[in-house]
Design a protein around this motif. Sequence first.
Motif, mmCIF file in Angstrom:
data_model
loop_
_atom_site.group_PDB
_atom_site.id
_atom_site.type_symbol
_atom_site.label_atom_id
_atom_site.label_comp_id
_atom_site.label_asym_id
_atom_site.label_seq_id
_atom_site.Cartn_x
_atom_site.Cartn_y
_atom_site.Cartn_z
ATOM 1 N N GLU A 90 0.850 -1.210 -0.025
ATOM 2 C CA GLU A 90 -0.004 0.059 -0.044
ATOM 3 C C GLU A 90 0.735 1.247 0.071
ATOM 4 O OE1 GLU A 90 -0.365 -2.720 2.054
ATOM 5 O OE2 GLU A 90 -2.241 -3.561 1.561
ATOM 6 N N PHE A 121 2.483 1.584 -3.497
ATOM 7 C CA PHE A 121 1.791 2.227 -4.373
ATOM 8 C C PHE A 121 1.312 3.706 -4.306
ATOM 9 C CE2 PHE A 121 -0.768 -2.052 -4.594
ATOM 10 C CZ PHE A 121 0.102 -2.142 -6.160
ATOM 11 N N LYS A 122 1.045 4.265 -3.024
ATOM 12 C CA LYS A 122 1.100 5.743 -2.908
ATOM 13 C C LYS A 122 2.281 6.498 -3.170
ATOM 14 C CE LYS A 122 -1.945 5.440 1.229
ATOM 15 N NZ LYS A 122 -1.851 5.731 3.005
ATOM 16 N N GLU A 137 2.103 6.764 -7.141
ATOM 17 C CA GLU A 137 1.254 7.436 -7.680
ATOM 18 C C GLU A 137 1.632 9.115 -7.403
ATOM 19 O OE1 GLU A 137 -1.844 6.290 -4.930
ATOM 20 O OE2 GLU A 137 -3.095 5.035 -6.592
ATOM 21 N N GLU A 146 -4.411 -4.361 -8.638
ATOM 22 C CA GLU A 146 -4.310 -2.802 -8.441
ATOM 23 C C GLU A 146 -3.347 -2.469 -9.532
ATOM 24 O OE1 GLU A 146 -4.997 -0.904 -5.627
ATOM 25 O OE2 GLU A 146 -6.669 -2.451 -5.140
ATOM 26 N N ILE A 147 -2.651 -3.112 -10.218
ATOM 27 C CA ILE A 147 -1.939 -2.647 -11.259
ATOM 28 C C ILE A 147 -2.551 -2.283 -12.474
ATOM 29 C CG2 ILE A 147 0.031 -3.236 -12.805
ATOM 30 C CD1 ILE A 147 1.209 -5.097 -10.306
ATOM 31 N N CYS A 167 -6.141 -1.656 -12.456
ATOM 32 C CA CYS A 167 -6.962 -0.686 -12.038
ATOM 33 C C CYS A 167 -6.296 0.825 -12.121
ATOM 34 C CB CYS A 167 -7.456 -0.376 -10.664
ATOM 35 S SG CYS A 167 -8.510 -1.864 -10.242
ATOM 36 N N ARG A 168 -5.036 0.797 -12.130
ATOM 37 C CA ARG A 168 -3.966 1.970 -12.202
ATOM 38 C C ARG A 168 -3.446 2.392 -13.636
ATOM 39 N NH1 ARG A 168 -3.881 0.759 -6.955
ATOM 40 N NH2 ARG A 168 -3.616 2.318 -5.496
ATOM 41 N N HIS A 169 -3.794 1.086 -14.503
ATOM 42 C CA HIS A 169 -3.325 1.374 -15.885
ATOM 43 C C HIS A 169 -1.925 1.167 -16.009
ATOM 44 C CE1 HIS A 169 -7.464 1.765 -17.051
ATOM 45 N NE2 HIS A 169 -7.682 2.714 -16.453
ATOM 46 N N TRP A 170 -1.327 0.389 -15.115
ATOM 47 C CA TRP A 170 0.327 0.524 -15.018
ATOM 48 C C TRP A 170 1.078 -0.848 -15.512
ATOM 49 C CZ3 TRP A 170 1.134 1.885 -8.977
ATOM 50 C CH2 TRP A 170 0.701 3.138 -8.778
#
Length: 366
Positions: free
Chosen positions: A201, A204-205, A208, A237-238, A240-243
């Motif tokens: 977590e 990811f922050k 971002e 999660e990856i 969802c963030r288009h990473w």
Amino acid sequence: MKVGWVFPKNKRCGISFYSHKYIDVLEGLVDVVAVDISEIPADQNCFSLLNSCDIVHIQYETSLFVRGKDVKYDEVCSRITVPVVVTLHEIYRRFPGVFPREELQGNWIIKWLKQLLYDYRHPLQTAFREHRAANFYARSLLVHSRFQKEILIEKGAGAHLIRVIPYPVQQQIQRGIFSCDKSGPLRLVSTGFINPNFNYELLFKVLEGLGEKWTFTWIGGVRREEDRGLLEHLNSEIACRHWQDQFTVTGWISDEERDRLMKEAHIYCAFFKTRSSSESLATAIGMKKMIIAVRLEFIEEIIQRYPLCVVVNNDSNEIIKEIKHVVVDRDFREEKFEALNEYNKAFSYPSMARTLVSHYESIIGS
């Protein structure tokens, strides 16, 4: 001298990697009999091999000796007739993620019943506590840090048995490389198996909020089936963030490919939730990477003498600030490179293997 080395021989885990590196060096100094933990006590020939040695060195992690409710460690130690040395890799005042047994409440009968139920439900913690009370049936206990020694003494282990032998590193390159082309992405990396003790977590922050081109590579994969759900969560999660083009989980790869990816990385991220030692961090030190690490006891102990990494709180803004500092401040990087060099010189596998052999000799001769 003949040394029996008991460890998880073919597992994808830090203790296995650490052991193989040590054995490679020790074989130039002593005769090594390597025995896989999974083969004992079922294979009776293992005890014949171990008892033919002058000393046996066990790499201890409770889960390696507990299969369901069945604990094998006591039987293993009872059948070894030569002196035993035990290295303890992970030591905590309180077991991570488990309610502390000492905080159970109630009158004596209620508390006793709660303790019985607790011990039944938590076989790993129960086994560790019982083995610690018996000083792990060892003539000598080795730990990686002073604070680990302090914890064992606080919990009642014999202080005279415990020796601190710092975590060794395998020097991969003569000098760390940091060449960040501003037209290309900042390359961030972490290594190891996918596990709940890493703060994804927080990672990811940080990603971002970086506000510049970056790639992140997790070098490793799932070791335990119970962690497969965590990998699926990360992949979700990856997505969802288009990473998908920036964030890569390699899965298990060859050592050569791992080393290549590590050499190409600019910054190593050590965002552990809990850890009291780390093969992954030792790999980064051996590669002389710029390291951003969260504040944990074993890391703070290292940097007291060797300020080889940037230590931060669990705060994404602070981490982003320090990443940018590393990128722009060449003199700061030079200070870290010097500390990394010093640690590599002091605690290389060859150097620490010689220390181990001297320790073995002192035990055999006592």
